[in-house]
Design a protein around this motif. Structure first.
Motif, PDB file in Angstrom:
ATOM      1  N   PHE A  82       0.869 -19.562  -5.183  1.00  0.00           N
ATOM      2  CA  PHE A  82      -0.508 -19.068  -5.219  1.00  0.00           C
ATOM      3  C   PHE A  82      -0.754 -18.126  -4.036  1.00  0.00           C
ATOM      4  O   PHE A  82      -1.318 -17.046  -4.195  1.00  0.00           O
ATOM      5  N   ALA A  83      -0.285 -18.540  -2.849  1.00  0.00           N
ATOM      6  CA  ALA A  83      -0.475 -17.713  -1.649  1.00  0.00           C
ATOM      7  C   ALA A  83       0.293 -16.396  -1.761  1.00  0.00           C
ATOM      8  O   ALA A  83      -0.235 -15.327  -1.415  1.00  0.00           O
ATOM      9  N   ALA A  84       1.529 -16.461  -2.246  1.00  0.00           N
ATOM     10  CA  ALA A  84       2.334 -15.241  -2.373  1.00  0.00           C
ATOM     11  C   ALA A  84       1.673 -14.251  -3.326  1.00  0.00           C
ATOM     12  O   ALA A  84       1.564 -13.053  -3.014  1.00  0.00           O
ATOM     13  N   ILE A  85       1.221 -14.735  -4.464  1.00  0.00           N
ATOM     14  CA  ILE A  85       0.574 -13.847  -5.432  1.00  0.00           C
ATOM     15  C   ILE A  85      -0.770 -13.353  -4.879  1.00  0.00           C
ATOM     16  O   ILE A  85      -1.154 -12.205  -5.093  1.00  0.00           O
ATOM     17  N   GLY A  86      -1.466 -14.209  -4.133  1.00  0.00           N
ATOM     18  CA  GLY A  86      -2.716 -13.791  -3.494  1.00  0.00           C
ATOM     19  C   GLY A  86      -2.498 -12.654  -2.505  1.00  0.00           C
ATOM     20  O   GLY A  86      -3.277 -11.700  -2.466  1.00  0.00           O
ATOM     21  N   VAL A  87      -1.438 -12.746  -1.735  1.00  0.00           N
ATOM     22  CA  VAL A  87      -1.101 -11.679  -0.782  1.00  0.00           C
ATOM     23  C   VAL A  87      -0.810 -10.382  -1.532  1.00  0.00           C
ATOM     24  O   VAL A  87      -1.276  -9.300  -1.132  1.00  0.00           O
ATOM     25  N   LEU A  88      -0.067 -10.476  -2.623  1.00  0.00           N
ATOM     26  CA  LEU A  88       0.257  -9.269  -3.394  1.00  0.00           C
ATOM     27  C   LEU A  88      -0.999  -8.666  -4.025  1.00  0.00           C
ATOM     28  O   LEU A  88      -1.167  -7.440  -4.034  1.00  0.00           O
ATOM     29  N   ALA A  89      -1.892  -9.506  -4.534  1.00  0.00           N
ATOM     30  CA  ALA A  89      -3.146  -8.993  -5.105  1.00  0.00           C
ATOM     31  C   ALA A  89      -3.973  -8.288  -4.030  1.00  0.00           C
ATOM     32  O   ALA A  89      -4.526  -7.210  -4.273  1.00  0.00           O
ATOM     33  N   CYS A  90      -4.038  -8.888  -2.847  1.00  0.00           N
ATOM     34  CA  CYS A  90      -4.779  -8.264  -1.732  1.00  0.00           C
ATOM     35  C   CYS A  90      -4.138  -6.945  -1.319  1.00  0.00           C
ATOM     36  O   CYS A  90      -4.837  -5.955  -1.066  1.00  0.00           O
ATOM     37  N   TYR A  91      -2.806  -6.923  -1.249  1.00  0.00           N
ATOM     38  CA  TYR A  91      -2.101  -5.690  -0.883  1.00  0.00           C
ATOM     39  C   TYR A  91      -2.470  -4.565  -1.853  1.00  0.00           C
ATOM     40  O   TYR A  91      -2.823  -3.464  -1.433  1.00  0.00           O
ATOM     41  N   TRP A  92      -2.368  -4.833  -3.159  1.00  0.00           N
ATOM     42  CA  TRP A  92      -2.625  -3.778  -4.133  1.00  0.00           C
ATOM     43  C   TRP A  92      -4.092  -3.363  -4.150  1.00  0.00           C
ATOM     44  O   TRP A  92      -4.404  -2.180  -4.343  1.00  0.00           O
ATOM     45  N   ALA A  93      -5.001  -4.304  -3.921  1.00  0.00           N
ATOM     46  CA  ALA A  93      -6.420  -3.952  -3.848  1.00  0.00           C
ATOM     47  C   ALA A  93      -6.688  -3.056  -2.637  1.00  0.00           C
ATOM     48  O   ALA A  93      -7.419  -2.057  -2.730  1.00  0.00           O
ATOM     49  N   LEU A  94      -6.078  -3.391  -1.504  1.00  0.00           N
ATOM     50  CA  LEU A  94      -6.232  -2.560  -0.302  1.00  0.00           C
ATOM     51  C   LEU A  94      -5.573  -1.196  -0.508  1.00  0.00           C
ATOM     52  O   LEU A  94      -6.114  -0.173  -0.083  1.00  0.00           O
ATOM     53  N   HIS A  95      -4.436  -1.191  -1.175  1.00  0.00           N
ATOM     54  CA  HIS A  95      -3.740   0.066  -1.474  1.00  0.00           C
ATOM     55  C   HIS A  95      -4.645   0.980  -2.315  1.00  0.00           C
ATOM     56  O   HIS A  95      -4.773   2.178  -2.027  1.00  0.00           O
ATOM     57  N   ALA A  96      -5.285   0.416  -3.337  1.00  0.00           N
ATOM     58  CA  ALA A  96      -6.197   1.200  -4.178  1.00  0.00           C
ATOM     59  C   ALA A  96      -7.380   1.718  -3.364  1.00  0.00           C
ATOM     60  O   ALA A  96      -7.765   2.893  -3.476  1.00  0.00           O
ATOM     61  N   THR A  97      -7.933   0.858  -2.527  1.00  0.00           N
ATOM     62  CA  THR A  97      -9.073   1.250  -1.690  1.00  0.00           C
ATOM     63  C   THR A  97      -8.690   2.395  -0.761  1.00  0.00           C
ATOM     64  O   THR A  97      -9.444   3.367  -0.604  1.00  0.00           O
ATOM     65  N   TYR A  98      -7.512   2.305  -0.165  1.00  0.00           N
ATOM     66  CA  TYR A  98      -7.052   3.353   0.735  1.00  0.00           C
ATOM     67  C   TYR A  98      -6.866   4.668  -0.017  1.00  0.00           C
ATOM     68  O   TYR A  98      -7.242   5.740   0.479  1.00  0.00           O
ATOM     69  N   LEU A  99      -6.292   4.603  -1.219  1.00  0.00           N
ATOM     70  CA  LEU A  99      -6.089   5.823  -2.005  1.00  0.00           C
ATOM     71  C   LEU A  99      -7.409   6.479  -2.396  1.00  0.00           C
ATOM     72  O   LEU A  99      -7.484   7.698  -2.527  1.00  0.00           O
ATOM     73  N   ILE A 100      -8.439   5.672  -2.578  1.00  0.00           N
ATOM     74  CA  ILE A 100      -9.762   6.228  -2.896  1.00  0.00           C
ATOM     75  C   ILE A 100     -10.384   6.843  -1.642  1.00  0.00           C
ATOM     76  O   ILE A 100     -10.925   7.947  -1.681  1.00  0.00           O
ATOM     77  N   ALA A 101     -10.275   6.132  -0.511  1.00  0.00           N
ATOM     78  CA  ALA A 101     -10.874   6.612   0.747  1.00  0.00           C
ATOM     79  C   ALA A 101     -10.096   7.790   1.337  1.00  0.00           C
ATOM     80  O   ALA A 101     -10.697   8.702   1.914  1.00  0.00           O
ATOM     81  N   GLN A 102      -8.777   7.757   1.214  1.00  0.00           N
ATOM     82  CA  GLN A 102      -7.910   8.807   1.754  1.00  0.00           C
ATOM     83  C   GLN A 102      -6.969   9.275   0.639  1.00  0.00           C
ATOM     84  O   GLN A 102      -5.805   8.867   0.596  1.00  0.00           O
TER      85      GLN A 102
END
Length: 142
Positions: A82-102
């Motif tokens: 659960f923690a590993a998949i949670g980390v991956l979900a957070c990574y991809w969400a942050l990645h998307a946010t960064y691509l939108i902001a920058q």
């Protein structure tokens, strides 16, 4: 389709997409001719760009394999899975946010490609969130 099957399918798809992206990134410097563009850069910067690309590619390959392993073993309801998949979900969400902001700098004729990068990251965040939501739903139902 049951929650367990939906979770496993999401992880298989997300893991496969991650592994495909990681494999493609290994060839990215050749595809985009980075060596020609970096000739005037200091050798330490050339080395840094190359090593970052190789290690990021490896990391994405391995996280894709991890997502598939979690799906195969049905570990998404176990705390570590659960923690590993949670980390991956957070990574991809942050990645998307960064691509939108920058946004990735692309010529105007390829602007659509920048949005496809965002869509890929959002899709990955959602694919990794599905097992988390399913696991939470299963825990609440107990």
């Amino acid at each position: 389709m049951s929650n367990a099957r939906r979770s496993a399918l999401a992880l298989y798809i997300g893991g496969g997409l991650s592994m495909s992206m990681g494999a493609f990134h290994l060839f990215l410097p050749t595809v985009f001719g980075w060596s020609a563009g970096m000739r005037s850069a200091p050798s330490s910067l050339q080395w840094a760009l190359s090593s970052l690309n190789v290690f990021w590619s490896l990391l994405i390959l391995l996280t894709g394999a991890l997502a598939i392993a979690v799906a195969r073993r049905r570990w998404q309801q176990h705390p570590a899975g659960f923690a590993a998949i949670g980390v991956l979900a957070c990574y991809w969400a942050l990645h998307a946010t960064y691509l939108i902001a920058q946004p990735f700098p692309l010529p105007r004729s390829l602007a659509w490609l920048g949005w496809s990068f965002v869509a890929f990251a959002v899709g990955q965040a959602l694919l990794h969130a599905i097992p988390l939501l399913s696991a939470r739903t299963a825990q609440i139902a107990r």
